[in-house]
Design a protein around this motif. Sequence first.
Motif, mmCIF file in Angstrom:
data_model
loop_
_atom_site.group_PDB
_atom_site.id
_atom_site.type_symbol
_atom_site.label_atom_id
_atom_site.label_comp_id
_atom_site.label_asym_id
_atom_site.label_seq_id
_atom_site.Cartn_x
_atom_site.Cartn_y
_atom_site.Cartn_z
ATOM 1 N N ALA A 22 0.854 -1.193 0.000
ATOM 2 C CA ALA A 22 0.000 0.000 0.000
ATOM 3 C C ALA A 22 0.884 1.235 0.000
ATOM 4 C CB ALA A 22 -0.912 -0.021 1.217
ATOM 5 N N LEU A 23 0.615 2.159 -0.904
ATOM 6 C CA LEU A 23 1.463 3.341 -1.076
ATOM 7 C C LEU A 23 0.959 4.467 -0.196
ATOM 8 C CD1 LEU A 23 1.732 3.269 -4.971
ATOM 9 C CD2 LEU A 23 3.390 2.399 -3.311
ATOM 10 N N THR A 24 1.857 5.026 0.593
ATOM 11 C CA THR A 24 1.519 6.165 1.443
ATOM 12 C C THR A 24 2.617 7.212 1.325
ATOM 13 O OG1 THR A 24 2.623 5.161 3.355
ATOM 14 C CG2 THR A 24 0.264 4.750 3.116
ATOM 15 N N ALA A 25 2.232 8.476 1.424
ATOM 16 C CA ALA A 25 3.210 9.568 1.414
ATOM 17 C C ALA A 25 3.869 9.650 2.782
ATOM 18 C CB ALA A 25 2.524 10.887 1.080
ATOM 19 N N ARG A 26 5.189 9.680 2.800
ATOM 20 C CA ARG A 26 5.939 9.762 4.058
ATOM 21 C C ARG A 26 6.376 11.203 4.294
ATOM 22 N NH1 ARG A 26 7.099 5.227 1.302
ATOM 23 N NH2 ARG A 26 7.028 3.232 2.420
ATOM 24 N N ASN A 27 6.161 11.681 5.495
ATOM 25 C CA ASN A 27 6.681 12.994 5.852
ATOM 26 C C ASN A 27 8.195 12.911 6.005
ATOM 27 O OD1 ASN A 27 4.205 14.372 5.952
ATOM 28 N ND2 ASN A 27 3.794 13.560 7.994
ATOM 29 N N VAL A 28 8.873 13.935 5.541
ATOM 30 C CA VAL A 28 10.334 14.003 5.679
ATOM 31 C C VAL A 28 10.708 15.389 6.184
ATOM 32 C CG1 VAL A 28 10.939 12.239 3.960
ATOM 33 C CG2 VAL A 28 10.522 14.598 3.231
ATOM 34 N N ARG A 29 11.853 15.463 6.819
ATOM 35 C CA ARG A 29 12.345 16.744 7.327
ATOM 36 C C ARG A 29 13.837 16.842 7.041
ATOM 37 N NH1 ARG A 29 11.171 17.358 13.353
ATOM 38 N NH2 ARG A 29 9.049 17.453 12.523
#
Length: 300
Positions: free
Chosen positions: A19-26
């Motif tokens: 399942a594709l999900t957008a990952r938060n990055v910093r």
Amino acid sequence: MRLFRNPASGQVTDPGQVALTARNVRFDWTALPLHWMKREPIASHVLNALNLLLPEGERSFLATFGEALPFVRDEKLREDMLGFIGQESMHAETHADSHEMLFDANGVDPRPYVQQTEYLFRKTVGPRRSTATRAGRQQLVDRLAVISSLEHFFAFLGDWVLNSELERFDADPRMLDLYRWHGAEEVEHRHVAHDVAEYFGVGYLRRGALMVLVFPTFLVLLVRGTKYLVHRDPALPDLGYPRLLLEILGSMWRGALPGVPALLVSALSTFKPGYSPESVGSTAQAIAYLAQSPAARAAS
């Protein structure tokens, strides 16, 4: 092959499609060097040109997928498209965020080149006619086919950067993580654009014809962007195209960029009957890197 192992199990196993999900990055872009591979300034600029290309390209992808969604009745494909849209949106925003520190802070104005890429993407992949007409729907299918071709190369580049040894060239770890995080998600969702194109009836001949156009255009854009950045870089001589191409080939030979044979083999692989992007890269490797990406862990 560079293997990024799951820190919990220590193993790399193939999970299949996920399942594709957008990952938060910093990311902390403070004092980001223009030559972020200290020993490879020209290779740095080739990838800097890619950095400039990506935001507008991915925004065009988002617009096109948004137009295509109402015509998709397959729930699994719709779910994949929404995951793809989320990830591509995060990619575009993150690369655009890096521009101020990478270019403006180093005295390089990227806007003339960015405006050229915006024009090209909006003319080839961006909305043009209403999809309520037959001509508009056919243009939508062509745009989806172009995206499928480009996504093949983005997955190829993602697999390459995951397995490269750019640390040998004193690469800035933040930029290395940017490209590996992005590349890992390109490998993770590499099947989506191809599946969408097939759903809309893009057959072998259309896919092949567009690959013949997309492959050289993509390379020309990168070289054009590299030439522009080298011209604007006060620390480098203003190289003409023949000398610049020799320098790029040298970077390829040293492993700071993917080589011409690998690029050609990758492009030609799409002409095989029954081609599937699943052969490009490893989902297990991509997910294992994403689990340990410094930027993804900082955001969590």
